[in-house]
Write a protein that holds these residues in place. Structure first.
Motif, PDB file in Angstrom:
ATOM      1  N   ILE A 116      38.422  36.509  27.967  1.00 16.23           N
ATOM      2  CA  ILE A 116      39.149  36.790  28.803  1.00 16.23           C
ATOM      3  C   ILE A 116      40.273  37.512  28.312  1.00 16.23           C
ATOM      4  CG2 ILE A 116      40.657  35.692  30.467  1.00 16.23           C
ATOM      5  CD1 ILE A 116      38.601  34.322  30.655  1.00 16.23           C
ATOM      6  N   ASN A 117      40.990  36.969  27.088  1.00 11.40           N
ATOM      7  CA  ASN A 117      42.069  37.478  26.465  1.00 11.40           C
ATOM      8  C   ASN A 117      42.188  38.678  25.558  1.00 11.40           C
ATOM      9  OD1 ASN A 117      45.167  37.212  25.456  1.00 11.40           O
ATOM     10  ND2 ASN A 117      43.062  37.127  23.585  1.00 11.40           N
ATOM     11  N   THR A 118      40.652  38.881  25.330  1.00 11.66           N
ATOM     12  CA  THR A 118      41.015  40.341  24.991  1.00 11.66           C
ATOM     13  C   THR A 118      40.726  41.263  25.775  1.00 11.66           C
ATOM     14  OG1 THR A 118      39.589  39.653  22.593  1.00 11.66           O
ATOM     15  CG2 THR A 118      38.728  41.279  23.134  1.00 11.66           C
ATOM     16  N   LEU A 119      39.731  41.411  27.253  1.00 14.68           N
ATOM     17  CA  LEU A 119      39.841  42.552  27.902  1.00 14.68           C
ATOM     18  C   LEU A 119      40.978  42.970  28.341  1.00 14.68           C
ATOM     19  CD1 LEU A 119      36.067  41.953  29.403  1.00 14.68           C
ATOM     20  CD2 LEU A 119      36.986  43.576  27.378  1.00 14.68           C
ATOM     21  N   TYR A 120      42.375  41.579  28.984  1.00 15.47           N
ATOM     22  CA  TYR A 120      42.937  41.958  29.440  1.00 15.47           C
ATOM     23  C   TYR A 120      43.973  42.415  28.862  1.00 15.47           C
ATOM     24  CZ  TYR A 120      42.969  38.652  33.375  1.00 15.47           C
ATOM     25  OH  TYR A 120      42.835  38.518  34.960  1.00 15.47           O
ATOM     26  N   GLY A 176      38.629  61.102  39.598  1.00 17.68           N
ATOM     27  CA  GLY A 176      37.722  60.489  40.824  1.00 17.68           C
ATOM     28  C   GLY A 176      37.140  59.353  40.013  1.00 17.68           C
ATOM     29  N   LEU A 177      37.336  59.230  38.441  1.00 15.76           N
ATOM     30  CA  LEU A 177      36.110  58.012  38.424  1.00 15.76           C
ATOM     31  C   LEU A 177      36.017  56.691  39.493  1.00 15.76           C
ATOM     32  CD1 LEU A 177      34.306  56.880  35.747  1.00 15.76           C
ATOM     33  CD2 LEU A 177      36.275  55.676  35.678  1.00 15.76           C
ATOM     34  N   GLY A 178      35.432  55.887  39.442  1.00 17.04           N
ATOM     35  CA  GLY A 178      35.575  55.066  41.116  1.00 17.04           C
ATOM     36  C   GLY A 178      35.860  53.557  40.228  1.00 17.04           C
ATOM     37  N   ARG A 179      36.064  52.667  41.488  1.00 19.76           N
ATOM     38  CA  ARG A 179      35.988  51.001  41.070  1.00 19.76           C
ATOM     39  C   ARG A 179      35.331  50.984  40.630  1.00 19.76           C
ATOM     40  NH1 ARG A 179      39.836  48.272  45.838  1.00 19.76           N
ATOM     41  NH2 ARG A 179      39.195  46.973  45.099  1.00 19.76           N
ATOM     42  N   GLY A 180      34.397  51.288  40.503  1.00 14.38           N
ATOM     43  CA  GLY A 180      32.754  50.587  40.906  1.00 14.38           C
ATOM     44  C   GLY A 180      32.680  50.778  38.941  1.00 14.38           C
ATOM     45  N   LYS A 181      32.596  51.820  38.739  1.00 10.11           N
ATOM     46  CA  LYS A 181      32.867  52.499  37.178  1.00 10.11           C
ATOM     47  C   LYS A 181      33.684  51.652  36.333  1.00 10.11           C
ATOM     48  CE  LYS A 181      29.219  55.631  38.728  1.00 10.11           C
ATOM     49  NZ  LYS A 181      29.390  56.973  38.775  1.00 10.11           N
ATOM     50  N   VAL A 182      34.419  51.805  37.344  1.00 11.34           N
ATOM     51  CA  VAL A 182      36.063  51.491  35.866  1.00 11.34           C
ATOM     52  C   VAL A 182      35.581  49.769  35.646  1.00 11.34           C
ATOM     53  CG1 VAL A 182      38.241  50.304  35.787  1.00 11.34           C
ATOM     54  CG2 VAL A 182      38.282  52.901  36.280  1.00 11.34           C
ATOM     55  N   PHE A 183      35.035  48.761  36.473  1.00 16.41           N
ATOM     56  CA  PHE A 183      34.504  47.975  36.822  1.00 16.41           C
ATOM     57  C   PHE A 183      33.075  47.434  35.704  1.00 16.41           C
ATOM     58  CE2 PHE A 183      31.298  44.515  38.287  1.00 16.41           C
ATOM     59  CZ  PHE A 183      32.788  42.771  38.116  1.00 16.41           C
ATOM     60  N   SER A 184      32.652  48.731  35.739  1.00 10.04           N
ATOM     61  CA  SER A 184      31.266  48.282  34.975  1.00 10.04           C
ATOM     62  C   SER A 184      31.847  48.262  33.844  1.00 10.04           C
ATOM     63  CB  SER A 184      29.838  49.490  35.123  1.00 10.04           C
ATOM     64  OG  SER A 184      29.946  49.345  36.914  1.00 10.04           O
ATOM     65  N   ILE A 185      32.665  49.627  33.509  1.00 16.70           N
ATOM     66  CA  ILE A 185      33.218  49.553  31.580  1.00 16.70           C
ATOM     67  C   ILE A 185      33.250  48.509  31.015  1.00 16.70           C
ATOM     68  CG2 ILE A 185      34.664  51.378  30.085  1.00 16.70           C
ATOM     69  CD1 ILE A 185      34.786  53.285  31.769  1.00 16.70           C
ATOM     70  N   PHE A 186      34.344  47.709  32.156  1.00 17.59           N
ATOM     71  CA  PHE A 186      34.988  47.015  31.653  1.00 17.59           C
ATOM     72  C   PHE A 186      34.249  45.357  31.243  1.00 17.59           C
ATOM     73  CE2 PHE A 186      39.072  49.028  31.755  1.00 17.59           C
ATOM     74  CZ  PHE A 186      39.669  49.043  30.809  1.00 17.59           C
ATOM     75  N   SER A 187      33.174  45.675  32.047  1.00 15.78           N
ATOM     76  CA  SER A 187      32.080  44.117  32.879  1.00 15.78           C
ATOM     77  C   SER A 187      31.013  44.559  31.127  1.00 15.78           C
ATOM     78  CB  SER A 187      30.779  44.132  33.740  1.00 15.78           C
ATOM     79  OG  SER A 187      32.285  44.065  34.345  1.00 15.78           O
ATOM     80  N   CYS A 188      30.769  45.661  30.777  1.00 18.89           N
ATOM     81  CA  CYS A 188      30.241  45.928  30.027  1.00 18.89           C
ATOM     82  C   CYS A 188      30.518  45.834  28.512  1.00 18.89           C
ATOM     83  CB  CYS A 188      29.691  47.798  29.707  1.00 18.89           C
ATOM     84  SG  CYS A 188      28.160  48.135  30.730  1.00 18.89           S
ATOM     85  N   ALA A 231      33.171  35.546  32.617  1.00 20.03           N
ATOM     86  CA  ALA A 231      33.919  35.685  31.495  1.00 20.03           C
ATOM     87  C   ALA A 231      35.505  36.299  32.081  1.00 20.03           C
ATOM     88  CB  ALA A 231      34.588  34.945  29.693  1.00 20.03           C
ATOM     89  N   GLY A 232      34.543  38.159  31.804  1.00 23.42           N
ATOM     90  CA  GLY A 232      34.845  39.682  31.131  1.00 23.42           C
ATOM     91  C   GLY A 232      35.686  39.771  33.722  1.00 23.42           C
ATOM     92  N   THR A 233      34.784  39.176  34.211  1.00 26.94           N
ATOM     93  CA  THR A 233      34.795  39.658  35.281  1.00 26.94           C
ATOM     94  C   THR A 233      36.619  40.112  35.872  1.00 26.94           C
ATOM     95  OG1 THR A 233      32.774  38.547  36.299  1.00 26.94           O
ATOM     96  CG2 THR A 233      33.809  38.982  38.178  1.00 26.94           C
ATOM     97  N   LEU A 234      37.395  38.684  35.541  1.00 32.49           N
ATOM     98  CA  LEU A 234      38.606  39.115  36.598  1.00 32.49           C
ATOM     99  C   LEU A 234      39.199  40.155  34.883  1.00 32.49           C
ATOM    100  CD1 LEU A 234      39.852  34.986  35.706  1.00 32.49           C
ATOM    101  CD2 LEU A 234      39.022  36.766  38.169  1.00 32.49           C
ATOM    102  N   PRO A 235      39.560  40.645  33.921  1.00 38.20           N
ATOM    103  CA  PRO A 235      40.214  41.387  33.696  1.00 38.20           C
ATOM    104  C   PRO A 235      39.479  42.771  34.147  1.00 38.20           C
ATOM    105  CG  PRO A 235      39.570  40.678  32.040  1.00 38.20           C
ATOM    106  CD  PRO A 235      39.116  39.610  32.993  1.00 38.20           C
ATOM    107  N   ALA A 236      38.020  42.669  34.603  1.00 37.14           N
ATOM    108  CA  ALA A 236      37.565  43.728  35.168  1.00 37.14           C
ATOM    109  C   ALA A 236      37.925  44.503  36.483  1.00 37.14           C
ATOM    110  CB  ALA A 236      35.901  43.780  34.535  1.00 37.14           C
TER     111      ALA A 236
END
Length: 421
Positions: A305-309, A326-338, A401-406
């Motif tokens: 969590i700390n690393t991704l925040y 033009g990058l959507g919210r879902g794609k940004v969420f996917s990048i940080f979740s990955c 754990a990465g859901t919140l920062p993503a």
């Protein structure tokens, strides 16, 4: 942006701050190593126990003894002419044996005789106290030779390993085929007789039945005959217990048969029952150790969590630029979740590799020290399914754990993000 592009971007972004990422991976690696080792111990012990049980007898093999001889009846009981007096209740009489054989759910019901041996002696050794059981339903794990005969007229012995050198044999292999003398006495007259027998096998030490020697059925019959010589005929016909095979030995059927036997005044026990407590102790100990590993993983998840925040904060303007393009919210969420899943994947794989190396060293040390007398016992055993399960579990925890920062990164307003200093 395709899945491959998301994975490529996530793996590249992961190493923007190498120190922070490496520390997080190390934390996950420690948790994964702890869990892998404890799961390995659990697998190793239970696998060895299962092998020993499989070697000893069938799943449906059950030992039947009168409940009164099991020490469970301390209370005053009403007299039942069908069960007889106290002495008769502590043994299986011919009439009881007949009723046991009539039970439709049992087959191969055989009486167990009271075999008491005074000593064993080879041609050039001292006399040693000796205990042995008949081979009915038993196939012990052999170090050399073969099993004792269950049928026929052969007087055969499968020695416990400790007797090999005591009886003057150089090795288990050299003991095979040698003659020994078995001394037995009558319980009534105390007259001692000597029976010649041949060593046909040497057994490995087992956690089931310990290190007890096995004698052929013919020899067991002769020992029992000498033990009972001089006793009243009525007592000679009694058995101390019986063995039987349960037809269709599913868990439900075994439980049902045990319950029926209990109602008839018997206590029934399978080999699985004999080691049930051992399994419970092993599972309890490894369960506690796994809990420690889970705590380490919990601490490591805060590291994710700390690393991704921190990553979201460092790359705020980059995120704003991506969203402005033009990058959507879902794609940004996917990048940080990955990124979080990759941290979990790398940490778990490294943890398992270290666990395998440590486990190999511990297995080698154990087999040369406290497990030296238990051949075939691998203390820590890693299985492919358990390794896969650990990796998937840790990746899932890292994802959570990465859901919140993503989520925070995906909700950033592009204009506000681009103005971020």
């Amino acid at each position: 942006m395709k899945i491959f592009d998301i994975l490529h971007s996530a793996s590249a972004n992961l190493w923007h701050n190498k120190s922070r990422t490496i520390l997080t991976v190390i934390a996950i690696m420690i948790g994964a190593m702890t869990i892998a080792l404890t799961v390995g111990v659990n697998s190793g012990v239970n696998d060895y126990v299962s092998k020993q049980v499989a070697n000893v007898g069938d799943k449906g093999l059950v030992m039947i003894i009168p409940s009164s001889s099991a020490g469970s009846n301390d209370k005053i009981q009403k007299y039942d002419p069908n069960r007889g007096n106290a002495n008769e209740q502590e043994s299986i009489t011919p009439s009881k044996m007949k009723r046991l054989k009539e039970m439709s759910e049992l087959k191969n019901v055989q009486g167990v005789q009271d075999t008491s041996i005074d000593y064993i002696q080879s041609s050039n050794s001292a006399k040693y106290v000796f205990q042995a059981s008949s081979p009915i339903g038993i196939n012990v794990d052999l170090k050399a030779g073969r099993q004792a005969a269950k049928k026929g007229q052969q007087n055969e012995v499968v020695l416990a390993g400790d007797y090999v050198k005591a009886l003057g044999f150089k090795s288990a292999k050299q003991a095979i085929g040698q003659k020994v003398k078995i001394a037995v006495s009558s319980k009534a007259t105390n007259r001692q007789s000597i029976i010649d027998a041949k060593v046909v096998g040497v057994r490995n030490v087992s956690i089931v039945q310990g290190n007890q020697s096995i004698i052929s059925q013919s020899l067991a019959d002769q020992v029992s005959e000498h033990n009972l010589a001089g006793l009243p005929q009525k007592m000679q016909q009694n058995y101390v217990g019986a063995t039987a095979l349960i037809k269709n030995p599913t868990d439900d059927n075994i439980a049902k048969v045990k319950n029926n036997l209990k109602k008839k005044g018997y206590q029934a026990q399978t080999f699985q029952d004999q080691i049930g407590q051992l399994r419970q102790v092993v599972n309890a100990i490894t369960g506690v150790l796994i809990l420690f590993g889970a705590i380490a993983l919990l601490a490591a998840s805060f590291g994710v969590i700390n690393t991704l925040y921190m990553s979201v904060r460092d790359r705020t303007r980059e995120i704003g630029l991506m969203k402005a393009l033009g990058l959507g919210r879902g794609k940004v969420f996917s990048i940080f979740s990955c990124e979080s899943i990759l941290i979990g994947l790398i940490g778990s794989i490294l943890g398992i590799i270290v666990a395998i190396l440590v486990g190999s060293g511990l297995n080698s040390a154990a087999s040369n020290s406290f497990l030296k007398g238990l051949p075939g016992f691998t203390l820590i055993k890693f299985t492919f399914p358990s390794i896969c399960m650990i990796i998937i579990l840790i990746m899932f925890i890292a994802f959570l754990a990465g859901t919140l920062p993503a989520r925070r990164a995906s909700k950033l307003d592009p204009i506000t993000a681009l103005r971020y200093e």
